[in-house]
Scaffold this motif. Structure first.
Motif, PDB file in Angstrom:
ATOM      1  N   GLY A   3      -2.433   9.721  -3.429  1.00 52.09           N
ATOM      2  CA  GLY A   3      -1.653  10.820  -2.850  1.00 52.09           C
ATOM      3  C   GLY A   3      -2.502  11.987  -2.393  1.00 52.09           C
ATOM      4  N   GLU A   4      -3.717  12.078  -2.901  1.00 53.56           N
ATOM      5  CA  GLU A   4      -4.671  13.123  -2.512  1.00 53.56           C
ATOM      6  C   GLU A   4      -5.051  12.984  -1.031  1.00 53.56           C
ATOM      7  OE1 GLU A   4      -6.143  16.396  -3.524  1.00 53.56           O
ATOM      8  OE2 GLU A   4      -5.684  15.202  -5.310  1.00 53.56           O
ATOM      9  N   ASP A   5      -4.993  11.756  -0.520  1.00 48.70           N
ATOM     10  CA  ASP A   5      -5.441  11.483   0.854  1.00 48.70           C
ATOM     11  C   ASP A   5      -4.385  11.789   1.919  1.00 48.70           C
ATOM     12  OD1 ASP A   5      -7.868  10.616  -0.123  1.00 48.70           O
ATOM     13  OD2 ASP A   5      -7.228   8.523  -0.271  1.00 48.70           O
ATOM     14  N   LEU A   6      -3.183  12.197   1.486  1.00 47.90           N
ATOM     15  CA  LEU A   6      -2.134  12.523   2.463  1.00 47.90           C
ATOM     16  C   LEU A   6      -2.456  13.838   3.155  1.00 47.90           C
ATOM     17  CD1 LEU A   6       0.895  11.738   0.140  1.00 47.90           C
ATOM     18  CD2 LEU A   6       0.390  10.502   2.271  1.00 47.90           C
ATOM     19  N   SER A   7      -2.194  13.905   4.471  1.00 47.78           N
ATOM     20  CA  SER A   7      -2.432  15.155   5.192  1.00 47.78           C
ATOM     21  C   SER A   7      -1.263  16.107   4.994  1.00 47.78           C
ATOM     22  CB  SER A   7      -2.557  14.882   6.695  1.00 47.78           C
ATOM     23  OG  SER A   7      -3.639  14.046   6.927  1.00 47.78           O
ATOM     24  N   PRO A   8      -1.515  17.418   4.998  1.00 49.16           N
ATOM     25  CA  PRO A   8      -0.405  18.372   4.920  1.00 49.16           C
ATOM     26  C   PRO A   8       0.552  18.120   6.079  1.00 49.16           C
ATOM     27  CG  PRO A   8      -2.529  19.502   4.794  1.00 49.16           C
ATOM     28  CD  PRO A   8      -2.826  18.068   5.109  1.00 49.16           C
ATOM     29  N   GLY A   9       1.852  18.259   5.823  1.00 50.86           N
ATOM     30  CA  GLY A   9       2.840  18.118   6.892  1.00 50.86           C
ATOM     31  C   GLY A   9       3.309  16.693   7.133  1.00 50.86           C
ATOM     32  N   VAL A  10       2.745  15.746   6.387  1.00 50.35           N
ATOM     33  CA  VAL A  10       3.110  14.337   6.621  1.00 50.35           C
ATOM     34  C   VAL A  10       4.528  14.052   6.116  1.00 50.35           C
ATOM     35  CG1 VAL A  10       2.149  13.498   4.415  1.00 50.35           C
ATOM     36  CG2 VAL A  10       2.281  11.933   6.353  1.00 50.35           C
ATOM     37  N   HIS A  11       5.209  13.152   6.804  1.00 47.49           N
ATOM     38  CA  HIS A  11       6.483  12.622   6.304  1.00 47.49           C
ATOM     39  C   HIS A  11       6.274  11.149   5.944  1.00 47.49           C
ATOM     40  CE1 HIS A  11      10.595  11.500   5.728  1.00 47.49           C
ATOM     41  NE2 HIS A  11      10.462  10.537   6.629  1.00 47.49           N
ATOM     42  N   ILE A  12       6.787  10.760   4.762  1.00 47.48           N
ATOM     43  CA  ILE A  12       6.633   9.372   4.292  1.00 47.48           C
ATOM     44  C   ILE A  12       8.009   8.727   4.180  1.00 47.48           C
ATOM     45  CG2 ILE A  12       5.712   7.915   2.422  1.00 47.48           C
ATOM     46  CD1 ILE A  12       4.303  10.609   1.449  1.00 47.48           C
ATOM     47  N   ASN A  13       8.118   7.483   4.657  1.00 43.66           N
ATOM     48  CA  ASN A  13       9.300   6.669   4.378  1.00 43.66           C
ATOM     49  C   ASN A  13       8.873   5.607   3.369  1.00 43.66           C
ATOM     50  OD1 ASN A  13      11.126   7.826   6.384  1.00 43.66           O
ATOM     51  ND2 ASN A  13       9.731   6.923   7.889  1.00 43.66           N
ATOM     52  N   GLY A  14       9.378   5.704   2.140  1.00 43.50           N
ATOM     53  CA  GLY A  14       9.006   4.741   1.091  1.00 43.50           C
ATOM     54  C   GLY A  14      10.119   3.721   0.920  1.00 43.50           C
ATOM     55  N   VAL A  15       9.925   2.523   1.458  1.00 45.92           N
ATOM     56  CA  VAL A  15      11.027   1.544   1.432  1.00 45.92           C
ATOM     57  C   VAL A  15      10.729   0.293   0.617  1.00 45.92           C
ATOM     58  CG1 VAL A  15      11.722   2.283   3.748  1.00 45.92           C
ATOM     59  CG2 VAL A  15      10.446   0.175   3.506  1.00 45.92           C
ATOM     60  N   GLY A  16       9.458   0.047   0.317  1.00 44.90           N
ATOM     61  CA  GLY A  16       9.099  -1.263  -0.240  1.00 44.90           C
ATOM     62  C   GLY A  16       9.605  -1.528  -1.638  1.00 44.90           C
ATOM     63  N   SER A  17       9.413  -0.596  -2.559  1.00 42.34           N
ATOM     64  CA  SER A  17       9.713  -0.927  -3.965  1.00 42.34           C
ATOM     65  C   SER A  17      11.129  -0.499  -4.332  1.00 42.34           C
ATOM     66  CB  SER A  17       8.706  -0.232  -4.882  1.00 42.34           C
ATOM     67  OG  SER A  17       8.968   1.136  -4.926  1.00 42.34           O
ATOM     68  N   HIS A  18      11.823  -1.396  -5.034  1.00 49.04           N
ATOM     69  CA  HIS A  18      13.157  -1.017  -5.519  1.00 49.04           C
ATOM     70  C   HIS A  18      13.463  -1.699  -6.839  1.00 49.04           C
ATOM     71  CE1 HIS A  18      14.338  -4.797  -3.726  1.00 49.04           C
ATOM     72  NE2 HIS A  18      13.777  -4.393  -2.617  1.00 49.04           N
ATOM     73  N   ALA A  19      12.459  -1.693  -7.719  1.00 47.61           N
ATOM     74  CA  ALA A  19      12.680  -2.177  -9.086  1.00 47.61           C
ATOM     75  C   ALA A  19      12.068  -1.136 -10.018  1.00 47.61           C
ATOM     76  CB  ALA A  19      12.025  -3.535  -9.288  1.00 47.61           C
ATOM     77  N   PRO A  20      12.692  -0.913 -11.198  1.00 48.29           N
ATOM     78  CA  PRO A  20      12.257   0.182 -12.064  1.00 48.29           C
ATOM     79  C   PRO A  20      10.788   0.123 -12.481  1.00 48.29           C
ATOM     80  CG  PRO A  20      14.372  -0.681 -12.793  1.00 48.29           C
ATOM     81  CD  PRO A  20      13.911  -1.583 -11.693  1.00 48.29           C
ATOM     82  N   LYS A  21      10.207  -1.078 -12.567  1.00 49.90           N
ATOM     83  CA  LYS A  21       8.826  -1.183 -13.043  1.00 49.90           C
ATOM     84  C   LYS A  21       7.815  -1.345 -11.914  1.00 49.90           C
ATOM     85  CE  LYS A  21      10.047  -0.971 -17.350  1.00 49.90           C
ATOM     86  NZ  LYS A  21       9.937   0.349 -17.955  1.00 49.90           N
ATOM     87  N   MET A  22       8.293  -1.294 -10.669  1.00 52.00           N
ATOM     88  CA  MET A  22       7.387  -1.466  -9.532  1.00 52.00           C
ATOM     89  C   MET A  22       7.304  -0.165  -8.739  1.00 52.00           C
ATOM     90  SD  MET A  22       8.643  -5.135  -8.112  1.00 52.00           S
ATOM     91  CE  MET A  22       7.559  -5.219  -6.698  1.00 52.00           C
ATOM     92  N   ARG A  23       6.127   0.115  -8.213  1.00 56.07           N
ATOM     93  CA  ARG A  23       6.042   1.298  -7.341  1.00 56.07           C
ATOM     94  C   ARG A  23       4.917   1.143  -6.326  1.00 56.07           C
ATOM     95  NH1 ARG A  23       3.377   6.408 -10.473  1.00 56.07           N
ATOM     96  NH2 ARG A  23       1.962   5.328 -11.862  1.00 56.07           N
ATOM     97  N   GLU A  24       5.129   1.709  -5.156  1.00 51.13           N
ATOM     98  CA  GLU A  24       4.087   1.739  -4.116  1.00 51.13           C
ATOM     99  C   GLU A  24       3.397   3.091  -4.109  1.00 51.13           C
ATOM    100  OE1 GLU A  24       5.540  -0.433  -0.209  1.00 51.13           O
ATOM    101  OE2 GLU A  24       6.952   1.082  -0.872  1.00 51.13           O
TER     102      GLU A  24
END
Ligand SMILES: NC(=O)c1ccc[n+]([C@@H]2O[C@H](COP(=O)([O-])OP(=O)(O)OC[C@H]3O[C@@H](n4cnc5c(N)ncnc54)[C@H](O)[C@@H]3O)[C@@H](O)[C@H]2O)c1
Length: 328
Positions: free
Chosen positions: A212-233
């Motif tokens: 997350g440190e590598d994100l540029s200021p002002g960026v918008h993210i669409n997080g769609v991949g993970s949808h299980a409680p123990k998984m995350r992108e």
């Protein structure tokens, strides 16, 4: 008569532009409490390494009543079959008659993309021009198409741990519809994120895919991949840095490891979630407030999205003479 629609019929009838417009209206209906959407039940078949999920919804004003059935059987590829099958049954809200049964694979990819398109329209910087796509699979394609539908994108980067998949993605998407002529395959997440204005994460990864440190200021993210409680992108840093808008706060708190894991770690609280996309569309919540903030649309997918898209697909297919009529 019931109209049977194959994947190729759905592809002909359903455009991204129409889907973005429909989903925006559908989100308004959801926010106004005019959607009936019971919690989706899942039946597990552990001995077959399979599951079946059922997603019903009624969107009252739009007259869309449908149920999507999705199965995932992990042993299928060994039998030469796809892992996932999806079908949508659309019902008449006056009579209950099944109007149509249609392939749900392409429809799901388009509505998932279109929902991110609506979020991007409300949350990304107006002058966003660089897009980065993580995950060069089925969802990645429609995420890119949707982003390019709502913003004038001139540069696209794609990152996938499977470089061949990324190369195929670049070849197939470049110059298609609103996508610019050049889609660049990059070798690292950091390279994809440097200066990116809109990011889509559409991978099957169970663990964070970038820092997350590598994100540029002002960026918008669409997080769609993970949808299980123990998984995350997304890592905890991304979650803590972001103004978080969900497709549904309740659904995300039930399913999204991207949020649940940082909550479990104590780094983030439920009350830190900004709100739902419906409230941003209605103006009840302000969307982007400046060019510095990082915004994140977290989606797990909602049945109303299938219902409104299926109704439109049916109407379009009918007027264009697509599909096969079947008399039960
Ligand atoms: N939010 C929603 O509404 C919604 C809807 C449909 C699907 N999904 C989810 O989206 C995800 C992607 O679905 P799909 O159909 O595109 O799958 P897919 O198998 O077609 O593509 C996934 C891609 O992700 C890549 N990948 C895996 N780990 C990666 C990493 N660390 N970095 C970069 N790339 C990586 C894979 O190599 C693959 O190319 C799935 O988890 C699916 O369940 C969400």
């Amino acid at each position: 008569m019931t109209l049977l629609l194959s994947r190729s019929d759905v592809e002909k009838a359903l455009s991204m532009e129409d889907s973005v417009r429909l989903l925006e209206r559908g989100f308004v209906e959801l926010g106004e409490g005019r959607v009936d959407m019971p919690q989706r039940p899942v039946i597990f078949l552990p001995e077959k390494d399979g599951l079946a999920g059922f997603m019903p919804a009624l969107v009252k004003e739009m007259g869309a009543l449908a149920i999507k059935t999705v199965t995932a059987f992990k042993g299928n590829p060994k039998k030469g079959l796809p892992t996932i099958f999806g079908t949508v049954t659309l019902l008449d809200t006056e009579t209950g008659i099944p109007l149509s049964i249609m392939d749900g694979g392409y429809l799901t990819a388009v509505r998932t993309g279109a929902a991110s398109g609506v979020a991007t329209k409300y949350l990304a910087m107006e002058n966003a021009s660089v897009a980065a796509i993580f995950g060069a699979g089925v969802q990645g394609v429609t995420q890119l198409e949707a982003i390019c539908t709502v913003r004038k994108i001139s540069e696209v980067r794609v990152f996938d741990t499977d470089r061949k998949a990324a190369e195929k993605f670049a070849k197939e998407t470049a110059g298609r519809g609103p996508v610019p002529d050049k889609v660049n395959v990059v070798g690292s997440p950091k390279e994809a994120l440097a200066g990116a204005d809109v990011v889509a994460t559409a991978t099957t990864s169970p663990t964070p895919i970038f820092d997350g440190e590598d994100l540029s200021p002002g960026v918008h993210i669409n997080g769609v991949g993970s949808h299980a409680p123990k998984m995350r992108e997304l890592d905890t840093k991304t979650i803590v840095r972001s103004k978080i808008v969900c497709d549904s706060v309740d659904a995300c708190l039930a399913e999204a490891g991207d949020l649940l894991i940082p909550i479990e770690e104590g780094a983030f609280k439920e009350s830190d979630i900004y709100g739902g996309l419906a409230d941003v569309i209605s103006g009840e919540l302000t969307g982007r407030e400046n060019d510095e903030e990082v915004t994140l649309y977290k989606s797990v997918g909602l049945a109303f999205q299938d219902a409104v898209t299926a109704l439109h697909t049916y109407q379009k297919a009918k007027s264009e003479g697509l599909g096969v009529e079947f008399d039960f």
